[in-house]
Scaffold this active site. Structure first.
Site, short mmCIF file in Angstrom:
data_model
loop_
_atom_site.label_atom_id
_atom_site.label_comp_id
_atom_site.label_asym_id
_atom_site.label_seq_id
_atom_site.Cartn_x
_atom_site.Cartn_y
_atom_site.Cartn_z
N GLU A 44 48.16 -55.56 -8.34
CA GLU A 44 47.22 -54.74 -8.81
C GLU A 44 45.73 -55.55 -9.28
O GLU A 44 46.24 -56.72 -9.88
CB GLU A 44 47.83 -54.43 -10.25
CG GLU A 44 46.89 -53.62 -11.01
CD GLU A 44 47.41 -53.16 -12.34
OE1 GLU A 44 46.73 -52.36 -13.24
OE2 GLU A 44 48.27 -53.82 -12.99
N GLU A 69 43.96 -60.83 -13.10
CA GLU A 69 43.09 -60.43 -14.20
C GLU A 69 42.35 -61.68 -14.38
O GLU A 69 42.95 -62.79 -14.43
CB GLU A 69 43.77 -60.08 -15.33
CG GLU A 69 42.96 -60.02 -16.51
CD GLU A 69 41.85 -58.90 -16.16
OE1 GLU A 69 40.63 -59.21 -16.62
OE2 GLU A 69 42.24 -57.68 -16.26
N ASP A 118 35.83 -51.66 -13.59
CA ASP A 118 34.23 -51.54 -13.99
C ASP A 118 33.57 -50.89 -13.04
O ASP A 118 33.39 -51.33 -11.89
CB ASP A 118 34.07 -53.05 -14.28
CG ASP A 118 32.49 -52.90 -15.04
OD1 ASP A 118 31.69 -52.17 -15.05
OD2 ASP A 118 32.34 -54.08 -15.67
N ASP A 154 38.68 -42.85 -14.54
CA ASP A 154 38.07 -41.91 -15.33
C ASP A 154 36.64 -41.59 -15.01
O ASP A 154 35.97 -40.64 -15.43
CB ASP A 154 38.35 -42.06 -16.67
CG ASP A 154 37.45 -43.22 -17.16
OD1 ASP A 154 37.42 -44.20 -16.72
OD2 ASP A 154 36.57 -42.91 -18.07
N GLU A 192 46.68 -48.43 -20.14
CA GLU A 192 46.17 -48.19 -21.43
C GLU A 192 44.99 -47.38 -21.56
O GLU A 192 44.85 -46.49 -22.32
CB GLU A 192 45.72 -49.73 -22.31
CG GLU A 192 47.03 -50.61 -22.44
CD GLU A 192 47.36 -51.46 -21.29
OE1 GLU A 192 48.23 -52.38 -21.41
OE2 GLU A 192 46.90 -51.25 -20.28
#
Length: 212
Positions: A44, A69, A118, A154, A192
């Site tokens: 991921e 990350e 992003d 989204d 989240e």
């Protein structure tokens, strides 16, 4: 929203060597040795606070997961989430996607997940988008022959841009879903951000691609 700086993050990451890999470039080609079992490797990119990768590791104990990350003040939350999960098939790395080829050998990864990346909406920032062609070149190299890339977002603009980018790169679209939660996929693990946006009624877009 910019993550609040946590001055203690460096020390915290160094204290959790069982979860955070301290020298990930030295593991290139040998990630199977990090885990108890030699299982297919899932990656991921942009693991955030770790909800997705922890949920996936619970759901698929027959696979190994690496969460990447770049922001230290965010990955410390992912460490906590992994601890809570009790899963031993997860490792985290505090690295940038630009350096993927220094971290993984060709054909080492089975699946790559890009969750709510992003969107970098300004045209001058196009090269920073994780679905820009230079990143696709890296993904293609480290993925196995039948490996997959799964994108969830989204952001309609990023989704549409990504579909065009995938097509121009010659990728095969395995799935395109314009409202993920409307299809009620029981295997879907929410991030989240996904929980937040879907609660507001925003559609979640997902696509799955393979490289030919």
């Amino acid at each position: 929203m910019r993550a609040r700086h946590k001055p203690w993050a460096d020390d915290y990451l160094k204290e959790n060597t069982d979860i955070i890999e301290q020298t990930p470039t030295e593991r290139k080609g040998m990630w199977k040795d990090v885990f108890q079992d030699n299982q297919p490797l899932q990656l991921e990119i942009g693991t955030g606070k770790g909800q997705f990768i922890s949920g996936m590791a619970k759901q698929s104990p027959n696979k190994n997961f690496i969460g990447m990350e770049v922001v230290k003040s965010i990955i410390v939350s992912a460490v906590e989430k992994v601890k809570e999960s009790g899963c031993e098939n997860i490792r985290l790395i505090n690295e940038d996607a630009e350096d993927l080829l220094d971290l993984f050998e060709p054909n080492e990864v089975e699946t790559i997940y890009l969750n709510f990346s992003d969107p970098w909406p300004k045209n001058r920032h196009e090269k920073r988008r994780l679905t820009y062609k230079t990143f696709l070149e890296k993904y293609k190299k480290i993925l196995k022959e039948n490996g997959k890339l799964v994108l969830k977002t989204d952001n309609q603009g990023l989704f549409e841009y990504s579909l065009v980018s995938f097509s121009q790169f010659g990728c095969k679209l395995e799935e395109v879903t314009l409202d993920l939660h409307a299809v009620d996929d029981p295997a879907n693990i929410m991030t989240e951000y996904e929980e937040k946006f879907s609660a507001k009624g925003q559609p979640i877009y997902r696509c799955v691609i393979s490289f030919t």
